[in-house]
Design a protein around this motif. Sequence first.
Motif, PDB file in Angstrom:
ATOM      1  N   ARG A  39      42.174  -5.699 -23.443  1.00 48.24           N
ATOM      2  CA  ARG A  39      41.291  -4.826 -24.238  1.00 48.24           C
ATOM      3  C   ARG A  39      41.623  -4.939 -25.704  1.00 48.24           C
TER       4      ARG A  39
ATOM      5  N   ASP B 165      39.142   2.880 -15.887  1.00 46.51           N
ATOM      6  CA  ASP B 165      38.953   3.563 -17.153  1.00 46.51           C
ATOM      7  C   ASP B 165      39.497   4.978 -17.071  1.00 46.51           C
TER       8      ASP B 165
ATOM      9  N   LEU C 271      35.314  -4.482 -18.819  1.00 55.91           N
ATOM     10  CA  LEU C 271      36.753  -4.287 -18.570  1.00 55.91           C
ATOM     11  C   LEU C 271      37.083  -2.934 -17.938  1.00 55.91           C
ATOM     12  N   ASN C 272      36.067  -2.190 -17.484  1.00 56.20           N
ATOM     13  CA  ASN C 272      36.357  -0.865 -16.952  1.00 56.20           C
ATOM     14  C   ASN C 272      36.423  -0.826 -15.431  1.00 56.20           C
TER      15      ASN C 272
END
Lengths: 324, 192, 449, 188, 288, 225
Positions: free
Chosen positions: D179, D137, D101-102
């Motif tokens: 997230r 991120d 998810l970054n």
Amino acid sequence: MSSVTVTEASNGSELLLSTSPHLHSRWTTKQVMWFVVLALLPCVISAVVFFGFYQLLVIAVAVIFAVGTEAFIQYLLKKPIAVMDGSAVITGLLLGLIVPPHFSLTFTALGSVFGVAIGKMVFGGLGYNIFNPALVGRAFLQAAFPVAITTWTMPSYAVDTVSSATPLAALKFDGVATAVSPLIIGNVGGSLGETSALAVLLGGGFLLVTGVANWRIPAAMVVGVFLFGGALWLLDPAAPSPVFHLFAGSFLFGAMFMATDMVTSPVTGKGMWVYGLGISLMLVVIRVYGGLPEGVMYAILFMNAFVPLINRYTQPGIFGEAKA
Amino acid sequence: MELILIFLSAALVNNFVLAYFLGICPFVGVSNKLSSAVPMGLATTFVMVITAIVTWLIYHLILVPYEVEYLQYVSFILVIASLVQFVEMFVRKVSQPLYRALGIFLPLITTNCSILGLALFMVLKEYSFVEGIFYGVGAGAGFTLAITAMAGIREELELADVPKSFRGAPITMVVAGLLALAFMGFAGMITV
Amino acid sequence: MKFKTFPGGVHPPEEKELSEHCAFERMPAPSMVIIPLSQHLGKEAKPLVAKRAVVAEGQVVAEADGFISAPVHSPITGTVKSIGRESHSSGYSKDAITIVPFEPKEGEDAPAPVTLPPLDPATVSVEDIRSRVKEAGIVGQGGAAFPTFVKLTPPEGKAIETVILNGCECEPYLTRDDRFMIERPDDIVAGLRLIMRALGVHKGVIGIEQNKPQSIASMERAVASEEGISICTLQTKYPQGAEKMLIKAVNGRVVPVGKLPLEVGVVIQNIGTATAIYDAVVKGEVSITAALTVTGRGIHTPKNLIVPVGTSLSEVIAYCGGLTDNAAKVVVGGPMMGVAQHDLNAPIMKATSGIVVLTREDVRRQEETACLRCGKCIDVCPLHLMPTRLARLSELNMLDEAERLGITVCMECGSCAFTCPANIPLVQWLRLGKQRVMQQQRSRKSSAA
Amino acid sequence: MKNIIRMLITLSFVGVVSGGGLALLSSWADPLIAANKKADTERAIFLVQTEADDYELVTDVPFELYRVFDETKNPVGYALPWEGNGFQGAIRIMVGLSQDLNTIKSIEIIDQTETPGLGTKILEDPFRGQFEGLNADPHVKWVKGAPATADNEVETITGATISAVAIVNIVNDGIETLRAAIAEGAGQ
Amino acid sequence: MDINILIAIATMGGLGFIFAGALAIADKKLYVEEDPRIAKVNEVLPGVNCGACGKAGCYDFAVNVVEGEIAPSGCPVGGQEVANDIANILGIDAGTSTKIVARVLCRGGNIEAARKMVEYRGPQTCSTMDLVSGGTKMCQYGCLGGGDCVEACTFNAIHLNDNGLPVVIDDLCTGCGMCVTACPRDIIELHPADREVFVFCKSHDDPKTAKEVCDVACIGCGICARKSDGGVIMEDGLAVIQWDKFDPDKIPFDKCKTSAICYLREAFAEYQVEEKKEASRIAPEQNN
Amino acid sequence: MKKQLTLFNEYKKGIWDQNPVFKMLLGLCPVLAVTVSAMNGIAMALATTFVLTFSSFIISLIRKLVPTQVRIASYILIIATFVTVVDLVMRAQFPALSKELGPYIPLIVVNCLILGRQEAFSSKNNPLRSVVDALGMGTGFLIALASLGGIREILGSRTLLGLQVLPDMFEPWLVMILPAGAFLTLGVMLGFLNYLTLRNKRKTDEAQLAHHPELPIIDTSIRQG
């Protein structure tokens, strides 16, 4: 009826026949218009001083196309060509002063033509238009060429300015507030004529003192901006302060030259207050909540649309008629 | 707060007439006199609110449970047509002059796209019952605002020296265009 | 110092210095008089004499026809030459009696002038005052020429508290009332007393614009010892002398639309009328002369004159040295509300207050442009109308809307047209609209009946 | 009375015929429409996850989410349709995310009502392309009037700042929500 | 059959039934009686809402016709065709509607009528000129030449000729009478189109003045009246035709010195029609 | 009453004399809303024509059976049915176009043009005539939408039917594809068409004048119907 010789008492020339009154004040339309042109000169000068000589060209193009369009349409409609009354010159000047620095000449011309043709002549010409022609032209440009008209690039030849972004955009998008003193002098980013509060006040003051512009409208707008802008500022200190509202962007320019346009503002005293306050309210709402940093143009156009209604509902009570 | 935003959005930012082109027929046809424009605006608002209520009920109580959503156009329009006919009969009974002034446009309120548009948008935006009502009131207010301003302007223009070929509908469209330009100032303000 | 006034109005150049210093002069008898039968508001008088009849000075030649009407007297001793349509200072020809001076033949004697017996102002009865005013044919000198006796005979049940004497003379150029107040202050006060007697009122106010210091001083001296009469100094502003405006300025009252000043307990009389009443009651004179100012830059020697009624404009002008080369417009009345003349044969009438001759420079043409909606006309309209809108409505014949906006209230004072930068002939359109609306109202009424 | 019956019959009849006819038609059209819609979503997923070969709907999150696999059925990341407010109205985008998810693989705008020719520049590559391989991120940032310097920055569009910022906000909002959901153990 | 189809049918049929019922009830409760013929008549009317019939518009006319207040032939614009249609709807006899046209009864144009020694300043329309001492022509009764009638005509049927007088184009004239109302001097009248002789003057001036101010005025000599057997009478110095007794053959046209009474076809023959000037209203007046 | 027109003229009148958009100002909502490009305009006009034609046909078939009170309700129900047909078919077969025309397809239901024609024409004429009339009106509608869409597309995105027709130098006027541009374009177009009509009328009037140089003409014939 007896004989009709004009007697020996007369010098034999024709007498004049017309209705009373036989006296007339000194004011004429032409004079009113050219006074406004005169009042705009400080702004033209400030535009040239802060943004360079190219801007003179922009303004000239705006004026020439405004006047040309008016004359051409009057010719088409077989009306007397009355461009010398100066109203088209004003439209052109105003439009020239509310475009960004180094604006394309083609676009300027297009805005001028549109403003005069659709904003004014379609309605029957001077005196009948509902919307301020210069603002119509500007709104058209804003809608047609949104990028070009919000590009505040500083021309390299301009004098040193604090920032190229307009103070309002800086505040809205970057959260940077500009100090008041450069706003007054005018060495900030913005449209040509609006940046220098000093020049605007000089010209506007002239109009107010001579009575060409009615003082009530700017007064109402200033009151309004303190009222509505102040209220929001008190609720949320991050919002721009009323003083910032007052000097940033084209508020003063709009208040002095745009909102006071006789044709598109109310005719009654009460109406002028309503109108001015309405503009301020719209302006503050657009500036604070809207997607655009500046809202003077839209606020004025919006209120222009309501002028007929304002006139209607604020007409003075007839002397001696029982008030409802 | 949400409700107020829905109201303002429908009334100003996404004005049905000036941004969505809904309800143009009455907007052009009945805006030449204030005295008929205001009642027209109010009548439309009234029908809009009722429509919002009834169509919400029909959609959520009949169409969705039985999975016949494709019937929304036909059922909505049936509701609207009948409602308008009620209003027409009612106006006729109550005020003859008003009936005459609104003329053929009263039956045509049926075909006022803004009303069906309202019903459909409401479904599209998945409004709750109360939100739907506010949406209806807002849209109606927006319509009334636009048609009233237009009527004021047109009454003023009666006195103006508009070139012959532009009198009537053309100048109305031009004014509407300029109004739409002015309303662009609200763009980006609320996006509900 | 702030003087009393009303909201609105304009301040045109006063131009009074041309004639304010000229004492009244009596003009000699003219070569011929034309006496219009309609010299007053209301029904025109009915002729009593035939062609070729011999009439004496002061003799009634036409009698009042109805309540609102006034008799007409012959200002000279002479022979009736004709009765028929003649020029009239309104611009339209109207019925009139033409009289030429008496030429005795075969030892005929000129008839002696007819006079009325003088009355004692201290003892005269109310009825006598009224009938004398009526008999003498006095009409209001303020412009509208309303038969004065009607005003002195208020309807039953109306309580009148104040008589206001109108000494504003707000029209530019004119100095007739000014001269009256300077020359005959005591007669004016005596006349006012008579009016107050006739109406049973104990309060009299004389309103004078602040630009006439001499008059104010003179009148103040005259009323110094008078109980209940006071001077009210008013701001110099046009139309300060209009009845409704004067009342508003003097005691703050507002006369309702379509009503007379009586409604708020006030009667207004002109300075000239008061003098005429004094002359009629105390001296027994009938209304056969007119006091007027002949002025303007288009005339050689401006004068204040006492002129026999019926004298033609051209004779009066000739007496004042004639027109100058650049004379362009001859106006009967003041320049704000007077009528431009096309025919100088028109006669002087009882209520003629002045002849103003304007020059080419005075009437320089200004181009008419479209209305700028500057709102100046609305600011100055003393009746708070919207002249620009009304004029346009009238032009487009949208009478219902014009009526709704109160076009019939307009008194045609001309403030709007004076101030209009676009030079729109507002008054002309307003007058047309007013006429049409009234016509419509009449036909509506008659069809309803 | 007769008239009333006629009214009732006419309108009911028209209703019945219309309802019946439309039902027949919809029984034909519905599957096609559903297929079209599916194809749309699929297209968007494959656009934002270029190496994807297959996907599945994640069912244990309270929003729409697709997990994406490559040819070897290895999970390569997520495709997240997310919605938010733009300048004029709602904008719906598909965000392709890496497994951790970054990193944003790409984005695709599914639905928008931005100002044509101006706000709609969000659809074009000079802007949209910036998201390809963008570091998310801790979150995406935007800069105005100058080229992006950091690897998690995008440059806004001149004259359409609001639309551009809206996209950034939608992306950030979607990622954050996702997230949070995954942190709670969903979607595994 | 598919259950879905049944549901759809039930839904729509049910809704249709409910609303039909509701409408039926409303129809009973809220019904306003209106003669169906009104709508029909309204449909055949020209729909220009000109008001020539004297009503507030076509719909109002329709209401009045149906109520019998006004004759089917009362719409001058629609003419016989519309009258017949209306009569058919109402089931009554239409009556014959003769073509009515406007006639201008003044021949004193710029050439014939004397002018005052004045320059007029102000709006160049008859109605406003009439307010200021009666305009610039000496005659107080005649045409002012400002063209108010031309403006008033919605059918483009009146034009000014090069002598400053209005002329009517019969084919375009509908006899609506708008010009009659517009004329402040009342010199336009409505007449059947087949009338050939008129007294083209409205002046009541005495002979001397009349002669002085206009070459073609009726000076009130009365010759025509004496020969006409009552077809023409004198009213306050003006010859007036009594149409029911009038016989053109009895009129000694050559005896009328000013040709105030004459055949229509001769009255304006020598003048050309000028093109209608759009801008005549705002054209600046001549300089001083 | 009015004379029966030939079928061809019945068709032709919708194109100009009674053009639904330019002359009767009907159906303006879609006219303004979807004319961002010529293609959209054409698609919309075709869809409208389809609905108009079929509903005209059905309505003129059943015109004698429908009681007046439920007339409008029945008509609009029929129209709505056809619109749903169009909508479903488009969503199934032309998803892209359906997305483009968006919410304006269902609004064909309330296009005043359609109900107007049913009220004014189909409910009084036989099916053949009604269909011809509907096709004529549809053609007129198509012309209006295509021309308006064309103008807006050219100026607003410098393309016509998707093909670039103006050089890159030309900066497109975005305003043309915004609501304001729609109103303004239509306003100016209407004004221009009015101007043409007025000019034609003046010409005919002038011709009439020229025809009778010596005025006035004495029309002695009394009009007999």
